[in-house]
Write a protein that holds these residues in place. Structure first.
Motif, mmCIF file in Angstrom:
data_model
loop_
_atom_site.group_PDB
_atom_site.id
_atom_site.type_symbol
_atom_site.label_atom_id
_atom_site.label_comp_id
_atom_site.label_asym_id
_atom_site.label_seq_id
_atom_site.Cartn_x
_atom_site.Cartn_y
_atom_site.Cartn_z
ATOM 1 N N ASN A 53 1.398 -68.933 2.189
ATOM 2 C CA ASN A 53 0.121 -68.374 2.560
ATOM 3 C C ASN A 53 -0.626 -68.026 1.273
ATOM 4 O OD1 ASN A 53 2.240 -66.240 2.278
ATOM 5 N ND2 ASN A 53 0.422 -64.936 2.334
ATOM 6 N N ALA A 54 -1.895 -67.767 1.360
ATOM 7 C CA ALA A 54 -2.677 -67.313 0.204
ATOM 8 C C ALA A 54 -2.747 -65.793 0.223
ATOM 9 C CB ALA A 54 -4.067 -67.902 0.237
ATOM 10 N N SER A 55 -2.814 -65.220 -0.953
ATOM 11 C CA SER A 55 -2.971 -63.780 -1.092
ATOM 12 C C SER A 55 -4.248 -63.513 -1.874
ATOM 13 C CB SER A 55 -1.758 -63.193 -1.823
ATOM 14 O OG SER A 55 -1.843 -61.793 -1.873
ATOM 15 N N SER A 56 -5.138 -62.748 -1.290
ATOM 16 C CA SER A 56 -6.443 -62.483 -1.888
ATOM 17 C C SER A 56 -6.468 -61.069 -2.469
ATOM 18 C CB SER A 56 -7.513 -62.625 -0.805
ATOM 19 O OG SER A 56 -8.779 -62.295 -1.296
ATOM 20 N N VAL A 57 -7.005 -60.941 -3.679
ATOM 21 C CA VAL A 57 -7.109 -59.632 -4.322
ATOM 22 C C VAL A 57 -8.557 -59.383 -4.711
ATOM 23 C CG1 VAL A 57 -6.315 -58.164 -6.207
ATOM 24 C CG2 VAL A 57 -4.768 -59.875 -5.236
ATOM 25 N N ALA A 58 -9.154 -58.340 -4.141
ATOM 26 C CA ALA A 58 -10.517 -57.924 -4.488
ATOM 27 C C ALA A 58 -10.384 -56.842 -5.565
ATOM 28 C CB ALA A 58 -11.246 -57.387 -3.267
ATOM 29 N N PHE A 59 -10.781 -57.184 -6.780
ATOM 30 C CA PHE A 59 -10.625 -56.255 -7.893
ATOM 31 C C PHE A 59 -11.748 -55.233 -7.925
ATOM 32 C CE2 PHE A 59 -8.107 -59.914 -9.198
ATOM 33 C CZ PHE A 59 -6.918 -59.276 -9.516
ATOM 34 N N ARG A 60 -11.387 -54.035 -8.359
ATOM 35 C CA ARG A 60 -12.361 -52.954 -8.487
ATOM 36 C C ARG A 60 -12.334 -52.396 -9.882
ATOM 37 N NH1 ARG A 60 -8.558 -49.026 -7.978
ATOM 38 N NH2 ARG A 60 -7.031 -49.304 -6.393
ATOM 39 N N GLU B 5 -14.815 -58.938 -8.548
ATOM 40 C CA GLU B 5 -14.403 -60.312 -8.263
ATOM 41 C C GLU B 5 -13.234 -60.327 -7.278
ATOM 42 O OE1 GLU B 5 -15.298 -62.711 -12.387
ATOM 43 O OE2 GLU B 5 -13.279 -61.910 -12.079
ATOM 44 N N THR B 6 -13.153 -61.406 -6.524
ATOM 45 C CA THR B 6 -12.008 -61.644 -5.655
ATOM 46 C C THR B 6 -11.338 -62.933 -6.110
ATOM 47 O OG1 THR B 6 -13.036 -60.530 -3.765
ATOM 48 C CG2 THR B 6 -11.252 -62.081 -3.276
ATOM 49 N N TRP B 7 -10.055 -62.858 -6.342
ATOM 50 C CA TRP B 7 -9.260 -64.014 -6.738
ATOM 51 C C TRP B 7 -8.228 -64.277 -5.641
ATOM 52 C CZ3 TRP B 7 -9.315 -66.680 -11.619
ATOM 53 C CH2 TRP B 7 -10.284 -66.223 -12.506
ATOM 54 N N VAL B 8 -7.937 -65.543 -5.413
ATOM 55 C CA VAL B 8 -6.993 -65.942 -4.378
ATOM 56 C C VAL B 8 -5.832 -66.670 -5.047
ATOM 57 C CG1 VAL B 8 -6.739 -67.152 -2.188
ATOM 58 C CG2 VAL B 8 -8.967 -66.219 -2.826
ATOM 59 N N LEU B 9 -4.614 -66.308 -4.665
ATOM 60 C CA LEU B 9 -3.409 -66.878 -5.273
ATOM 61 C C LEU B 9 -2.536 -67.520 -4.190
ATOM 62 C CD1 LEU B 9 -3.690 -63.641 -6.688
ATOM 63 C CD2 LEU B 9 -2.731 -65.140 -8.401
ATOM 64 N N GLN B 10 -1.827 -68.567 -4.569
ATOM 65 C CA GLN B 10 -0.974 -69.288 -3.629
ATOM 66 C C GLN B 10 0.134 -69.977 -4.430
ATOM 67 O OE1 GLN B 10 -3.176 -72.165 -1.236
ATOM 68 N NE2 GLN B 10 -1.664 -72.054 0.401
ATOM 69 N N LEU B 11 1.239 -70.326 -3.775
ATOM 70 C CA LEU B 11 2.319 -71.079 -4.418
ATOM 71 C C LEU B 11 2.450 -72.441 -3.757
ATOM 72 C CD1 LEU B 11 5.384 -68.650 -4.731
ATOM 73 C CD2 LEU B 11 3.824 -69.346 -6.528
ATOM 74 N N TRP B 12 2.474 -73.478 -4.572
ATOM 75 C CA TRP B 12 2.788 -74.828 -4.107
ATOM 76 C C TRP B 12 4.216 -75.070 -4.564
ATOM 77 C CZ3 TRP B 12 -1.336 -79.203 -4.575
ATOM 78 C CH2 TRP B 12 -0.923 -80.317 -3.864
ATOM 79 N N TYR B 13 5.112 -75.408 -3.641
ATOM 80 C CA TYR B 13 6.514 -75.505 -4.005
ATOM 81 C C TYR B 13 7.167 -76.771 -3.455
ATOM 82 C CZ TYR B 13 7.342 -73.658 0.700
ATOM 83 O OH TYR B 13 7.353 -73.479 2.061
ATOM 84 N N ARG B 14 8.232 -77.161 -4.121
ATOM 85 C CA ARG B 14 9.002 -78.325 -3.732
ATOM 86 C C ARG B 14 10.023 -77.915 -2.684
ATOM 87 N NH1 ARG B 14 9.467 -83.179 -2.439
ATOM 88 N NH2 ARG B 14 11.274 -84.332 -3.122
ATOM 89 N N ASP B 15 10.061 -78.659 -1.575
ATOM 90 C CA ASP B 15 11.055 -78.434 -0.530
ATOM 91 C C ASP B 15 11.946 -79.671 -0.490
ATOM 92 O OD1 ASP B 15 12.539 -77.777 1.687
ATOM 93 O OD2 ASP B 15 10.815 -77.314 2.957
#
Length: 126
Positions: free
Chosen positions: A119-126, A99-109
């Protein structure tokens, strides 16, 4: 870019072996003490200025939300990720090999009176 004059960046560090359970999100370039909502999905999208924010949402499909986190005075934060219980809209799911999961942060400025996204960070799990 956010009120610091640069974009906030997110990286995932650790092991891509789902069974190892060793993953950490690290963000830098956030405004000082910014409150952030880490989000995760198996899908991707490009939604500019989502919800009136200054950033682009890179996740699509069913998006899960972690608990809120807060950056330090230097605009950085780290978050250990439980790969056995990734947030989903209606519960949790484990990360599985293949599986590949994508992570991102939504933050208050607050200084810019808006929200933004890393940016998004994608992790392809093995």
């Amino acid at each position: 870019a956010n009120s610091t004059g640069a974009p906030a960046e997110l990286i995932a560090v650790g092991s891509a072996a789902a069974s190892a359970g060793l993953l950490e999100l690290r963000a830098s370039g956030l405004p000082s003490s910014a409150v952030a909502l880490p989000i995760v999905s198996r899908g991707t999208a490009l939604v500019p200025m989502v919800g009136g924010s200054a950033g682009t949402l890179c996740l699509g499909g069913a998006i899960g939300r972690f608990d809120l986190v807060q950056a330090g005075l230097g605009g950085a934060l780290s978050l250990p990720v439980d790969l056995g219980a990734l947030p989903r809209p209606n519960g949790t799911a484990p990360a599985l090999a293949g599986e590949t999961w994508v992570l991102q942060l939504w933050y208050r400025d607050a200084a810019a009176n808006t929200s933004n996204l890393t940016n998004a960070s994608s992790v392809a799990f093995r």
